[in-house]
Design a protein around this motif. Structure first.
Motif, PDB file in Angstrom:
ATOM      1  N   ARG A  33       0.878  -1.177   0.000  1.00 34.59           N
ATOM      2  CA  ARG A  33       0.000   0.000   0.000  1.00 34.59           C
ATOM      3  C   ARG A  33       0.900   1.205   0.000  1.00 34.59           C
ATOM      4  O   ARG A  33       1.984   1.164   0.598  1.00 34.59           O
ATOM      5  CB  ARG A  33      -0.910   0.024   1.238  1.00 34.59           C
ATOM      6  N   HIS A  38       0.319  -3.418   4.132  1.00 37.50           N
ATOM      7  CA  HIS A  38      -0.984  -3.322   4.781  1.00 37.50           C
ATOM      8  C   HIS A  38      -0.947  -4.150   6.058  1.00 37.50           C
ATOM      9  O   HIS A  38      -0.740  -5.352   6.018  1.00 37.50           O
ATOM     10  CB  HIS A  38      -2.043  -3.855   3.812  1.00 37.50           C
ATOM     11  N   ASP A  42      -9.133  -5.195   5.516  1.00 35.42           N
ATOM     12  CA  ASP A  42     -10.179  -4.202   5.286  1.00 35.42           C
ATOM     13  C   ASP A  42     -11.530  -4.902   5.215  1.00 35.42           C
ATOM     14  O   ASP A  42     -11.732  -5.779   4.372  1.00 35.42           O
ATOM     15  CB  ASP A  42      -9.917  -3.445   3.983  1.00 35.42           C
ATOM     16  N   HIS A 138     -15.229   1.164   5.039  1.00 31.29           N
ATOM     17  CA  HIS A 138     -14.673  -0.099   5.541  1.00 31.29           C
ATOM     18  C   HIS A 138     -13.994   0.125   6.881  1.00 31.29           C
ATOM     19  O   HIS A 138     -13.594   1.237   7.217  1.00 31.29           O
ATOM     20  CB  HIS A 138     -13.688  -0.724   4.552  1.00 31.29           C
ATOM     21  N   HIS A 140     -10.702  -0.790   8.763  1.00 28.54           N
ATOM     22  CA  HIS A 140      -9.350  -1.366   8.720  1.00 28.54           C
ATOM     23  C   HIS A 140      -9.090  -1.911  10.127  1.00 28.54           C
ATOM     24  O   HIS A 140      -9.062  -1.159  11.098  1.00 28.54           O
ATOM     25  CB  HIS A 140      -8.346  -0.277   8.322  1.00 28.54           C
TER      26      HIS A 140
HETATM   27 ZN   LIG Z   1      -6.698  -1.100   5.398  1.00 26.22          ZN
END
Ligand SMILES: [Zn+2]
Length: 274
Positions: A33, A38, A42, A138, A140
């Motif tokens: 990312r 990451h 997500d 979303h 995370h």
């Molecule tokens: Zn994320």
């Protein structure tokens, strides 16, 4: 607080899934990312879906990260720390960014920094704050065993129990379940639930997408949308495909009820739409 017997210190315990309602996710832990890898998964869900405590613990609110936006840390009783990132920061349906990282917008109503929370208690609302601004809503979600480095949440999420609704354990709740009749037999209603609201709090789950098996006591009343009595459940069977809202009788928020296990919820009233 220490580890539970038989479980190594810092091991991740069985979790409550951190978002209530329909969620899509994959194991995107470690994906490249922008500025690095990451560190979580997500969990895509309808905006303002309830985010709930994956285990009992203490929350720390964190409102000053430009990338994370409105976020919190849940320091679990097991020693594992969980991160909830990109919580809601909008006041309306549009992406207005006018809400700020405050209780009732990003965080659960009344939630304060340092609060102790029960497993499955609502702590936030799913959103798009921080560098997720304008992206699909979303959560995370990160898992840090022993408060150390992040590990992939994926296998813990796959094994996690999914709540039908968020409530403080032992509180008295009522639900309004809106959906379509799948089957209806004496004393029993199978309802394909599209959305629900739960009280106390009037918390809305916009996208449920789950069939719930309800007990229908004989005293359940069936009304039209204006409240006119159509019949008692004993006298009228509901047609498959019919749109209906089932109101549950006030009941204690046991784990079985919060999970929405078959026949743990009982109707008090069914409102037929058209
Ligand atoms: Zn994320």
């Amino acid at each position: 607080m220490g580890a539970q017997p038989g479980r190594p210190a810092g091991a991740v315990p069985p979790l409550i899934f951190p978002v209530v309602g329909s969620v899509s996710y994959s194991d995107d832990f470690g994906d490249a990312r922008g500025q690095g890898r990451h560190d979580g998964n997500d969990l895509l869900a309808a905006k303002r879906s309830p985010a709930v405590a994956a285990e009992a613990g203490t929350v720390t609110l964190w409102t000053t990260s430009a990338r994370a936006g409105c976020m919190l840390y849940l320091r679990g009783a097991s020693g594992t720390t969980y991160l909830y990132v990109h919580l809601n920061n909008d006041l309306g349906e549009a992406n207005d960014n006018r809400g700020g990282c405050v209780a009732g917008v990003a965080y659960a109503k009344g939630l304060v920094d340092g609060a102790r929370v029960a497993a499955g208690q609502q702590i936030g609302y799913v959103g798009d704050s921080g560098d997720a601004d304008g992206a699909a809503a979303h959560l995370h979600f990160e898992v840090h065993p022993g408060d150390g480095a992040a590990v992939s949440p994926y296998r813990f999420l796959r094994a996690a129990r999914r709540l039908l609704f968020a409530a403080r354990p032992g509180s008295t709740f009522t639900l309004a379940l809106r959906g379509t009749v799948a089957t209806s037999l004496a004393g029993h209603l199978s309802l394909k639930v599209d959305s629900l609201r739960s009280w106390p709090g009037g918390v809305r789950v916009a996208k449920v997408e789950r069939t719930v098996e309800l007990q229908v006591p004989a005293a359940t009343i069936v009304t039209d949308p204006l409240g006119a009595l159509l019949a008692t459940a004993r006298l009228r069977s509901l047609e498959p495909g019919q749109s209906a809202t089932a109101w549950t009788a006030p009941a204690p928020a046991t784990l079985q009820a919060r999970l929405g296990l078959p026949l743990t919820l009982a109707t008090e009233r069914v409102v037929l739409a058209g």
